[in-house]
Design an enzyme around this catalytic site. Structure first.
Site, PDB file in Angstrom:
ATOM      1  N   ASP A  36       0.831  -1.202   0.000  1.00 27.27           N
ATOM      2  CA  ASP A  36       0.000   0.000   0.000  1.00 27.27           C
ATOM      3  C   ASP A  36       0.872   1.261   0.000  1.00 27.27           C
ATOM      4  OD1 ASP A  36      -2.306   1.452   0.020  1.00 27.27           O
ATOM      5  OD2 ASP A  36      -2.787   1.109   2.122  1.00 27.27           O
ATOM      6  N   ASN A  84     -10.788  -2.872  -6.287  1.00 28.59           N
ATOM      7  CA  ASN A  84      -9.987  -1.914  -7.065  1.00 28.59           C
ATOM      8  C   ASN A  84     -10.620  -1.533  -8.409  1.00 28.59           C
ATOM      9  OD1 ASN A  84      -6.744  -3.139  -5.898  1.00 28.59           O
ATOM     10  ND2 ASN A  84      -7.965  -1.423  -5.172  1.00 28.59           N
TER      11      ASN A  84
HETATM   12  C1  FPP Z   1      -1.855   0.152  -3.465  1.00 27.58           C
HETATM   13  O1  FPP Z   1      -1.413   1.477  -3.471  1.00 27.58           O
HETATM   14  C2  FPP Z   1      -1.292  -0.572  -4.612  1.00 27.58           C
HETATM   15  C3  FPP Z   1      -2.025  -1.176  -5.593  1.00 27.58           C
HETATM   16  C4  FPP Z   1      -3.486  -1.180  -5.637  1.00 27.58           C
HETATM   17  C5  FPP Z   1      -1.383  -1.857  -6.729  1.00 27.58           C
HETATM   18  C6  FPP Z   1      -0.186  -2.682  -6.360  1.00 27.58           C
HETATM   19  C7  FPP Z   1       0.462  -3.191  -7.581  1.00 27.58           C
HETATM   20  C8  FPP Z   1       1.768  -3.209  -7.807  1.00 27.58           C
HETATM   21  C9  FPP Z   1       2.800  -2.784  -6.846  1.00 27.58           C
HETATM   22  C10 FPP Z   1       2.240  -3.747  -9.089  1.00 27.58           C
HETATM   23  C11 FPP Z   1       2.352  -5.248  -9.021  1.00 27.58           C
HETATM   24  C12 FPP Z   1       2.772  -5.777 -10.336  1.00 27.58           C
HETATM   25  C13 FPP Z   1       2.732  -7.069 -10.689  1.00 27.58           C
HETATM   26  C14 FPP Z   1       3.152  -7.484 -12.032  1.00 27.58           C
HETATM   27  C15 FPP Z   1       2.252  -8.126  -9.782  1.00 27.58           C
HETATM   28  P1  FPP Z   1      -2.494   2.637  -3.615  1.00 27.58           P
HETATM   29  O2  FPP Z   1      -2.640   2.956  -5.052  1.00 27.58           O
HETATM   30  O3  FPP Z   1      -3.749   2.230  -2.921  1.00 27.58           O
HETATM   31  O4  FPP Z   1      -1.779   3.789  -2.848  1.00 27.58           O
HETATM   32  P2  FPP Z   1      -2.467   4.948  -1.969  1.00 27.58           P
HETATM   33  O5  FPP Z   1      -3.213   4.247  -0.857  1.00 27.58           O
HETATM   34  O6  FPP Z   1      -1.308   5.738  -1.488  1.00 27.58           O
HETATM   35  O7  FPP Z   1      -3.365   5.711  -2.894  1.00 27.58           O
END
Ligand code: FPP
Length: 256
Positions: A36, A84
């Protein structure tokens, strides 16, 4: 597609040894991570959210290598939840395109580094090209003997439990299963994680203290480590801290 059968010394990556202070005999077999903070990381740097996800991929690659080098048996990450889809469509598209391009780029390395990749979740609604790559990568690495890398994609803990209940009910209606024989093992065998042991340690980055519909059944006895580090900044030091925290716990599994 053909793949080289050995890693040439020119391409071999540097293996990281277990840091001092960690007990090699008390390492978790299975680590689960809620990655996260990508968006906040990007915002703090004045970058688009997509850059947070791109940097998150590098963090994930580094973490997978560290876990593999430090003797962890399985790493399970929350890449895309059933919730998501409610993000703006541009961000959903960015994530789907990113999963596809990263998988395409890393497939050879996963194979050569003995990583056994699997995808947990309802994969049906994913773009066709991504689904094909997922199938190819699972097939190509299924005999690998190294770390088991589970990527939760369109995954929701409640959905997983409902699907398992439906499958058991169908088997019962067909007369294949006596409902009184449904115990924890039978139930677990219908989950996406059927062939996997439960996580010993859950790490959540960015300071949020929630499970967020992740592995609701499997995390029953996991130790939880929350760090304020945002996912793109998660590194060897942050992983070591999580493992030291884990090794400081006394695991009683409900006993005394
Ligand atoms: C949460 O941060 C992250 C995600 C929803 C996506 C996670 C995906 C990756 C790290 C890429 C993985 C890639 C592969 C190929 C498996 P957020 O967007 O919710 O962050 P925030 O809470 O700060 O807005």
């Amino acid at each position: 597609m053909t793949y080289p059968s050995v890693i040439s010394s020119k391409n071999a990556r540097k293996v990281s040894t277990l840091p001092a202070g960690l007990d090699s005999l008390r390492m978790p077999e299975h680590i689960a991570i809620i990655m996260d903070g990508n968006g906040r990381w990007a915002k703090a740097k004045g970058l688009p959210r997509s850059m947070g996800h791109t940097s998150g991929v590098e963090s994930l690659k580094n973490t997978l290598h560290l876990c593999s080098d430090w003797g962890i048996g399985a790493l399970t990450v929350y890449a895309f939840s059933t919730e998501n889809w409610s993000r703006p469509s541009e961000e959903v598209n960015v994530l789907m395109t990113l999963f596809e391009s990263v998988l395409k780029r890393e497939l050879t390395n996963l194979k050569l580094e003995e990583v056994k990749i699997n995808f947990l979740g309802d994969l049906d609604p994913l773009p066709i090209a991504l689904k094909e790559l997922i199938n190819e990568s699972v097939e190509l690495t299924k005999k690998n003997k190294g770390i088991r890398f589970n990527v939760c994609t369109n995954y929701g803990g409640r959905r997983e439990l409902v699907l398992a209940a439906q499958k058991l009910a169908e088997r019962s209606v067909k007369g294949e299963l006596d409902p009184s024989c449904i115990d924890e093992n039978v139930f677990a065998s219908e989950l996406f994680t059927a062939s996997e042991v439960d996580p010993d340690l859950l790490i959540r980055t960015s300071g949020e203290k929630r499970i967020s519909n992740f592995l609701l059944w499997q995390l029953a006895y996991a130790e939880i480590h929350v760090t304020d580090v945002l996912w793109p900044d998660f590194n060897a030091d942050a992983l070591k801290k999580a493992l030291l925290d884990y090794q400081s716990r006394s695991r009683r599994f409900g006993g005394v």
